[in-house]
Scaffold this motif. Sequence first.
Motif, mmCIF file in Angstrom:
data_model
loop_
_atom_site.group_PDB
_atom_site.id
_atom_site.type_symbol
_atom_site.label_atom_id
_atom_site.label_comp_id
_atom_site.label_asym_id
_atom_site.label_seq_id
_atom_site.Cartn_x
_atom_site.Cartn_y
_atom_site.Cartn_z
ATOM 1 N N PHE A 246 -29.412 15.037 94.526
ATOM 2 C CA PHE A 246 -30.253 15.994 95.221
ATOM 3 C C PHE A 246 -31.744 15.817 94.941
ATOM 4 O O PHE A 246 -32.578 16.179 95.765
ATOM 5 N N LYS A 247 -32.088 15.259 93.777
ATOM 6 C CA LYS A 247 -33.499 15.138 93.398
ATOM 7 C C LYS A 247 -33.955 13.700 93.199
ATOM 8 O O LYS A 247 -35.147 13.446 93.025
ATOM 9 N N GLY A 248 -33.000 12.757 93.198
ATOM 10 C CA GLY A 248 -33.361 11.360 92.965
ATOM 11 C C GLY A 248 -33.782 11.084 91.532
ATOM 12 O O GLY A 248 -34.451 10.084 91.255
ATOM 13 N N LYS A 249 -33.394 11.953 90.599
ATOM 14 C CA LYS A 249 -33.790 11.802 89.195
ATOM 15 C C LYS A 249 -32.682 11.103 88.400
ATOM 16 O O LYS A 249 -31.535 11.535 88.428
ATOM 17 N N VAL A 250 -33.054 10.028 87.712
ATOM 18 C CA VAL A 250 -32.106 9.277 86.889
ATOM 19 C C VAL A 250 -32.612 9.277 85.448
ATOM 20 O O VAL A 250 -33.772 8.950 85.188
ATOM 21 N N TYR A 251 -31.719 9.625 84.517
ATOM 22 C CA TYR A 251 -32.126 9.699 83.111
ATOM 23 C C TYR A 251 -32.181 8.309 82.496
ATOM 24 O O TYR A 251 -31.242 7.520 82.610
ATOM 25 N N ASN A 252 -33.310 8.006 81.859
ATOM 26 C CA ASN A 252 -33.495 6.730 81.167
ATOM 27 C C ASN A 252 -33.323 6.972 79.674
ATOM 28 O O ASN A 252 -34.180 7.596 79.039
ATOM 29 N N PRO A 253 -32.224 6.485 79.075
ATOM 30 C CA PRO A 253 -31.977 6.747 77.644
ATOM 31 C C PRO A 253 -33.009 6.095 76.730
ATOM 32 O O PRO A 253 -33.201 6.547 75.600
ATOM 33 N N SER A 278 -36.406 10.092 95.657
ATOM 34 C CA SER A 278 -36.571 11.521 95.388
ATOM 35 C C SER A 278 -35.506 12.361 96.086
ATOM 36 O O SER A 278 -35.767 13.469 96.543
ATOM 37 N N GLY A 279 -34.282 11.815 96.149
ATOM 38 C CA GLY A 279 -33.194 12.543 96.767
ATOM 39 C C GLY A 279 -33.247 12.548 98.278
ATOM 40 O O GLY A 279 -32.544 13.346 98.916
ATOM 41 N N LYS A 280 -34.067 11.677 98.862
ATOM 42 C CA LYS A 280 -34.244 11.651 100.311
ATOM 43 C C LYS A 280 -33.909 10.270 100.867
ATOM 44 O O LYS A 280 -33.982 9.260 100.165
ATOM 45 N N LEU A 281 -33.564 10.262 102.146
ATOM 46 C CA LEU A 281 -33.376 9.017 102.891
ATOM 47 C C LEU A 281 -34.514 8.894 103.885
ATOM 48 O O LEU A 281 -34.739 9.793 104.700
ATOM 49 N N THR A 282 -35.235 7.790 103.830
ATOM 50 C CA THR A 282 -36.274 7.503 104.813
ATOM 51 C C THR A 282 -35.823 6.321 105.655
ATOM 52 O O THR A 282 -35.507 5.252 105.115
ATOM 53 N N ILE A 283 -35.779 6.501 106.961
ATOM 54 C CA ILE A 283 -35.409 5.439 107.894
ATOM 55 C C ILE A 283 -36.686 4.967 108.581
ATOM 56 O O ILE A 283 -37.386 5.752 109.231
ATOM 57 N N PHE A 284 -37.001 3.687 108.440
ATOM 58 C CA PHE A 284 -38.240 3.144 108.978
ATOM 59 C C PHE A 284 -38.036 2.713 110.429
ATOM 60 O O PHE A 284 -37.176 1.888 110.733
ATOM 61 N N GLN A 285 -38.839 3.303 111.326
ATOM 62 C CA GLN A 285 -38.783 2.982 112.746
ATOM 63 C C GLN A 285 -40.182 2.627 113.244
ATOM 64 O O GLN A 285 -41.181 3.017 112.629
ATOM 65 N N PRO A 286 -40.294 1.885 114.347
ATOM 66 C CA PRO A 286 -41.617 1.447 114.815
ATOM 67 C C PRO A 286 -42.588 2.600 115.085
ATOM 68 O O PRO A 286 -43.755 2.539 114.689
ATOM 69 N N ASP A 287 -42.121 3.664 115.760
ATOM 70 C CA ASP A 287 -43.033 4.759 116.104
ATOM 71 C C ASP A 287 -43.217 5.759 114.975
ATOM 72 O O ASP A 287 -44.314 6.268 114.753
ATOM 73 N N MET A 288 -42.136 6.080 114.280
ATOM 74 C CA MET A 288 -42.219 7.078 113.220
ATOM 75 C C MET A 288 -41.046 6.911 112.272
ATOM 76 O O MET A 288 -40.009 6.351 112.644
#
Length: 624
Positions: A246-253, A278-288
């Motif tokens: 949900f947050k994209g946070k990974v613990y580094n020991p 950061s818990g998100k999916l970004t899809i890269f497209q030409p316009d947006m």
Amino acid sequence: MDIIFYDLEVFKYDWTVTFKSLRTGEYWFYHNDNNSVRKFMQRKNIILCGFNSKMYDDYILLAILVGADNYTLKKLNDWIIQEKKLPWEFPFLQGHWKNFDSFDLRDDLYMGLSLKVIEGNLGMNIEESSIPFDIDRPLTDEEIEEIRMYNKADVDATERLFHERKSNYLKPKVDVGRLIGLYDTDSLKMTNAKLTAQILSAEKIPRDDERNYVAPKVIDWGRIPKVIRDFYSRMYDSSISDDELFKGKVYNPETKKYEKPKQIFTDKKGNKTHMYYSGKLTIFQPDMDYVYAWGGVHAGIPKYIEESTDDRIILLWDVNSLYPSVMIQYDFLSRNVPNPEEFKEIYDVRMKAKAEGNKSVSDSRKLILNTTYGAMLNKYNDLYDPLMGRSVCITGQLVMTDLLFGLTSECESFKPLNFNTDGILFSLDRNELDKANEIAKEWENRTRLGLGEDRIKKIVQKDVNNYCMLLENGKVVTTGGMVGNYGGGNINNNSLVVVHNALVNYLLYDKPVENTINEETDILNFQMIARTGGTYLKTYHTINGERVEVQKVNRVYATKDIKYGTIHKFKIDKNGTKRYDKIANLPEHCIIDNRNELSIKDIDKDFYIQLAKKRVKQFIGKVK
């Protein structure tokens, strides 16, 4: 019943309280006089109204009523403000309970919004008392009189806020409570979320199934791109922690810290296709780029302008009451509600009342419908049901994605301009409008959701969060921090109205920004309400090269008088370093006018003209 506005101040050797009657306008001021306050509070049929009073003024007043002396009140004051402890845990108050009714106008407002900021947004005098709260001696008669005037200004501001919120917030709340026989005083005491939970008879049940989402069968999965399906499928992978999912946070020991790594994916040619971050999916497209997150989806073409023509139409399709509709149609209402049919009845009553123009009934039911979703994700509320809360939001994204890609695949001229969880703004050739409507009708029948439509004459968009539109019916719609105050601000934000007006007038009507700004005669439309946050200790205004301490909330204007510099906020870092940070977006030369003494001739209109032109460039890249 009479509403009594009230405000208290506490010093080491003194305390004061001011009351004001809504019914008569009469004021009462008490200083270090427990008995007189106790006598006042014996009045019948009154309810107190304060601002941010639920966690402070109520308990200071309670302590006064049960006999606290100055020393004890100051200790309680510091317990609440300095030590940030719960007031009812203060030792002196143990065994004592509030025996008066009160409600807090701070409820359900934006976090961090102070009464002084609201006063500024309303154009009121915002000069604060010059007496420091840590003064280490009894107050003089002159200082007590100053506190009296300061208290009076605050209760006046509280009354003004009461009237501002009466029709759209307080009345619907009272009407909602009456549905189940609550006294008006009891309804006013509650936040919208707590009241909604009571209306729906919710009883909290502990659950641990937040990730057991089951999508409705109505979704056409063939339209949903695989990358989106894969993103949501990650919730079923038990090897992925909640923090990572949900947050994209990974613990580094090794560092013993949480990190937010980026996972970037490319095609065979090395072009970026999508990214997890950061818990998100970004899809890269030409316009947006499309950004999918657990709280919603959004996309918007940056720096974009389009006008409707004889051949091409611009439409905004959004779902009518998306979240309440999803809860009803797919049984995603909080499982803590014993009778979900009551929620549907509330929805049906609201839709009927809205169609008939019955604002009172419509607004009261709207309060319940619009509050339920947020309450389902609030762990302190009886409606708390994270699985159902997640299900509502994810389903909203998926059904809208279903519609979006249905239109994309079947209408050759379809062009999405802005996309979010409950709506699609797009343009297409008029000769494909019938086909688009057929797709929409099939989608509505299948999903059992209804679409509303606005026809757009012109759209100008900086990004997904900042745009202005001129509808075919002549209405102007604005969204975002750069244009949202077009036509006037509100209690939450009323800064730089003239710049917002100039920007929208230029973008939609080609009116030069100089014309809008030079024609403006109301000085308050030029104001900037500058505030220093709670993490900073002091605020300084540079005058003749010297730093002069000022209050934390100020009404500021640009000025040509170069003896006035800008404003900085001051704090000391953990390592002991002193920091003077410029308050963002203020001019290099600004003048403070907290008592509304200046006029238009005192301000530098050129600053506002240049700021408006700068923002035009941010929207469309250039000024004609």
